[in-house]
Motif scaffolding. Structure first.
Motif, short mmCIF file in Angstrom:
data_model
loop_
_atom_site.label_atom_id
_atom_site.label_comp_id
_atom_site.label_asym_id
_atom_site.label_seq_id
_atom_site.Cartn_x
_atom_site.Cartn_y
_atom_site.Cartn_z
N MET A 124 19.61 66.64 17.81
CA MET A 124 19.81 67.49 16.63
C MET A 124 19.30 66.86 15.34
O MET A 124 19.23 67.54 14.32
N LYS A 125 18.93 65.56 15.39
CA LYS A 125 18.40 64.93 14.17
C LYS A 125 17.19 65.69 13.66
O LYS A 125 16.93 65.76 12.47
N ARG A 126 16.43 66.26 14.57
CA ARG A 126 15.21 66.99 14.21
C ARG A 126 15.49 68.16 13.26
O ARG A 126 14.61 68.56 12.51
N ILE A 127 16.72 68.72 13.29
CA ILE A 127 17.05 69.74 12.29
C ILE A 127 17.94 69.16 11.18
O ILE A 127 17.86 69.58 10.03
N ILE A 128 18.77 68.19 11.54
CA ILE A 128 19.68 67.62 10.54
C ILE A 128 18.87 66.95 9.42
O ILE A 128 19.17 67.12 8.23
N ASN A 129 17.80 66.23 9.79
CA ASN A 129 17.00 65.54 8.77
C ASN A 129 16.40 66.52 7.75
O ASN A 129 16.67 66.40 6.55
N PRO A 130 15.60 67.52 8.18
CA PRO A 130 15.01 68.40 7.15
C PRO A 130 16.05 69.24 6.41
O PRO A 130 15.91 69.46 5.20
N LEU A 131 17.10 69.69 7.10
CA LEU A 131 18.09 70.52 6.39
C LEU A 131 18.85 69.68 5.36
O LEU A 131 19.22 70.18 4.29
N SER A 132 19.08 68.39 5.65
CA SER A 132 19.71 67.51 4.66
C SER A 132 18.79 67.36 3.45
O SER A 132 19.24 67.39 2.30
N ILE A 138 25.25 68.32 6.23
CA ILE A 138 25.21 68.60 7.67
C ILE A 138 25.34 67.29 8.45
O ILE A 138 24.71 66.30 8.10
N MET A 139 26.21 67.32 9.44
CA MET A 139 26.50 66.11 10.21
C MET A 139 26.62 66.45 11.68
O MET A 139 27.11 67.54 12.02
N GLY A 140 26.23 65.52 12.52
CA GLY A 140 26.40 65.73 13.96
C GLY A 140 27.13 64.56 14.59
O GLY A 140 27.25 63.50 13.98
N ARG A 141 27.57 64.78 15.82
CA ARG A 141 28.27 63.75 16.57
C ARG A 141 27.30 62.59 16.87
O ARG A 141 26.09 62.79 16.92
N ALA A 142 27.85 61.41 17.10
CA ALA A 142 27.08 60.22 17.47
C ALA A 142 25.99 59.94 16.44
O ALA A 142 24.80 59.90 16.75
N GLU A 143 26.43 59.76 15.20
CA GLU A 143 25.51 59.48 14.08
C GLU A 143 24.38 60.49 13.98
O GLU A 143 23.20 60.15 13.94
N ASN A 144 24.78 61.73 13.99
CA ASN A 144 23.86 62.87 13.79
C ASN A 144 22.93 63.15 14.97
O ASN A 144 21.99 63.94 14.83
N LYS A 145 23.20 62.50 16.09
CA LYS A 145 22.29 62.72 17.23
C LYS A 145 22.56 64.07 17.91
O LYS A 145 21.65 64.79 18.27
N PHE A 146 23.86 64.40 18.11
CA PHE A 146 24.20 65.50 19.01
C PHE A 146 25.21 66.47 18.41
O PHE A 146 25.93 66.13 17.47
N PRO A 147 25.33 67.68 19.02
CA PRO A 147 26.42 68.59 18.64
C PRO A 147 27.75 68.03 19.15
O PRO A 147 27.75 67.24 20.09
N PRO A 148 28.90 68.46 18.63
CA PRO A 148 29.04 69.47 17.59
C PRO A 148 28.37 69.07 16.26
O PRO A 148 28.32 67.89 15.92
N ILE A 149 27.91 70.10 15.54
CA ILE A 149 27.35 69.90 14.21
C ILE A 149 28.28 70.59 13.21
O ILE A 149 28.73 71.71 13.46
N VAL A 150 28.52 69.90 12.10
CA VAL A 150 29.36 70.48 11.04
C VAL A 150 28.46 70.72 9.83
O VAL A 150 27.74 69.82 9.40
N TYR A 161 7.38 69.54 4.25
CA TYR A 161 7.85 68.72 5.36
C TYR A 161 6.81 68.62 6.47
O TYR A 161 6.27 69.62 6.93
N GLU A 162 6.53 67.38 6.87
CA GLU A 162 5.65 67.12 8.03
C GLU A 162 6.54 67.00 9.24
O GLU A 162 7.31 66.04 9.36
N MET A 163 6.47 67.93 10.15
CA MET A 163 7.32 67.85 11.34
C MET A 163 6.79 66.79 12.30
O MET A 163 5.62 66.81 12.64
N PRO A 164 7.67 65.87 12.75
CA PRO A 164 7.19 64.82 13.67
C PRO A 164 6.76 65.40 15.03
O PRO A 164 5.92 64.83 15.70
#
Ligand code: S3P
Length: 430
Positions: A124-132, A138-150, A161-164
């Motif tokens: 989920m970092k792939r969406i958490i990074n640009p949305l932040s 926006i935060m995810g479990r395991a240091e933003n790696k996985f859902p749940p996302i808040v 934004y350059e998408m990796p």
């Protein structure tokens, strides 16, 4: 539930594949953001799009379903969503969780998104990074790696934004957040991914400019138009039967009214280059997409080829079935540049390597793909779906050309995208 597949003598007949999954998700989500009544015909009644439909209901959208299974969405506008009173369960659906994250990033309330055992381990970092970067909390479990996302959204700003990686889900999440942002949102992908979001939002009155792999969305200062759509049928579901027709002797299958969007049909390009007989006709337009009938028949002289680079996103969901086709081609088929397949509903590179090996295939696993040496006589045995719908369907087509019986373990996951898969397969064998 396990499924036993027997070798087929021939596959013959005409089928209509299920409605497009990607467009079903988007239709119900985007109609929820529009102002006015939208009508959706030919929605995919399968688990994944239902996760999106239920999510929009949890956000307070009025959605009704008629006796003829048409969906009516009474959109109240971009700023009409309500805080959900519970966690939203996105099930197995990466498209639901990622696109929804983009939508709720623009809302001034709290949303928690989660999913099943597979989705809770998808990146989920792939969406958490640009949305932040756009200003969402926006935060995810395991240091933003996985859902749940808040997500606590609101007050976004446009970004460049350059998408990796090439990803339609990430691109869509950013564009949807961009609808709520101050200033322009521009993104560039390394390779072009499916473009349904761009097409549909444009059709709703959003100013989107596309230049090669770059998409620019202008700030939105008006409500979005509601729409009526008849969703075209899903190319990715049709692909299993295109392959079945090519691989089983004396077969001929006509597949009706399939979405032929060129960001989706790389599988046909590759199969034709391998020597398959596939014809397309009756091309018209439906739901803003080109649609047509596909005729495929037994193709006994397939040749192995290299598949890499720009074409990968255009056949990303067809990797499992392409591996099965490659087992019957003369020489080596090499598929590269597809590392993201390790982050799908299962690790699809690992899954296809281990299960095709069990069936007697010479297959080498790379970090970003596979090498398959054919042609090879497949042996029926017990194989595992990894609870991944596309792995289950690809292995079933392998089973249809294998000697003896093939047992697909946990085959009921086909319900995610194609609940009628096994009944259609049986029908074609008669
Ligand atoms: C999808 C995009 C693709 C695809 C998935 C559906 C979509 O995923 O694999 O099945 O509807 O946007 P990525 O965006 O992760 O490549």
């Amino acid at each position: 539930m396990n499924r036993i597949i027997k070798k087929a003598k021939t596959l013959k007949g005409e089928i209509t594949p299920p409605p497009d999954k990607s467009i079903s998700h988007r239709a119900v989500m985007f109609a929820s953001l529009a102002k006015g009544q939208s009508r959706i015909k030919n929605f995919l009644w399968a688990k994944d799009p239902l996760s999106s439909l239920n999510a929009m209901k949890s956000l307070g959208v009025e959605i009704t379903i008629t006796d003829s299974k048409e969906i009516i969405v009474n959109g109240k506008g971009l700023h009409s969503l309500k805080e959900p009173d519970n966690v939203i369960d996105c099930g197995n659906s990466g498209t639901t969780i990622r696109l929804l994250s983009g939508i709720v990033a623009g809302q001034r309330f709290l949303t928690v998104l989660t999913g099943d055992d597979s989705l809770r381990y998808r990146p989920m970092k792939r969406i958490i990074n640009p949305l932040s970067l756009m200003g969402a909390n926006i935060m995810g479990r395991a240091e933003n790696k996985f859902p749940p996302i808040v997500i606590k959204g609101g007050f976004l700003k446009g970004i460049s934004y350059e998408m990796p990686i090439a990803s339609a889900q990430v691109k869509s999440a950013i564009l949807l957040a961009g609808l709520y942002a101050k200033g322009e949102t521009t993104l560039t992908e390394p390779h072009k991914s499916r473009d349904h979001t761009e097409k549909m939002l444009k059709n709703m009155g959003v100013n989107i400019i596309i230049n090669d792999n770059t998409v620019k969305l202008s700030p939105v200062d008006h409500e979005l138009n509601c729409f009526d759509i008849t969703i075209p049928n899903d190319f990715s579901s049709a692909a299993f039967f295109i392959a079945g027709a090519c691989l089983v002797p004396d077969s001929e299958i006509l597949i009706k009214q399939v979405n032929l969007n060129e960001t989706r049909t790389g599988f046909i390009e590759v199969l034709k280059n391998m020597g398959a007989t596939i014809e397309i006709f009756n091309i018209t337009e439906q739901g803003g997409e080109p649609v047509g009938d596909i005729f495929a028949k037994s193709s006994s002289e397939l040749k192995g080829i290299n598949v890499q680079g720009d074409i990968i996103p255009k056949l990303i969901d067809e990797f499992p079935i392409l591996c099965v086709v490659a087992t019957q081609a003369e020489g080596k088929t090499v598929i590269k540049d597809a590392k993201d397949l390790r982050a799908k509903e299962s690790d699809r590179i690992k899954a296809m390597t281990s299960e095709l090996k069990k069936m007697g295939v010479k297959i080498k696993e790379f970090e970003d793909g596979v090498e398959i040496e054919g042609p090879c006589k497949l042996i029926g045995t017990e194989v595992y779906s990894y609870k991944d719908h596309r792995i289950a369907m690809a292995l079933s087509i392998a089973g249809v050309i294998a000697e003896g019986e093939t047992t697909i373990k946990d085959a009921n996951c086909v319900d995610i995208s194609f609940p009628e898969f096994y009944s259609l397969l049986e029908m074609l064998q008669k």
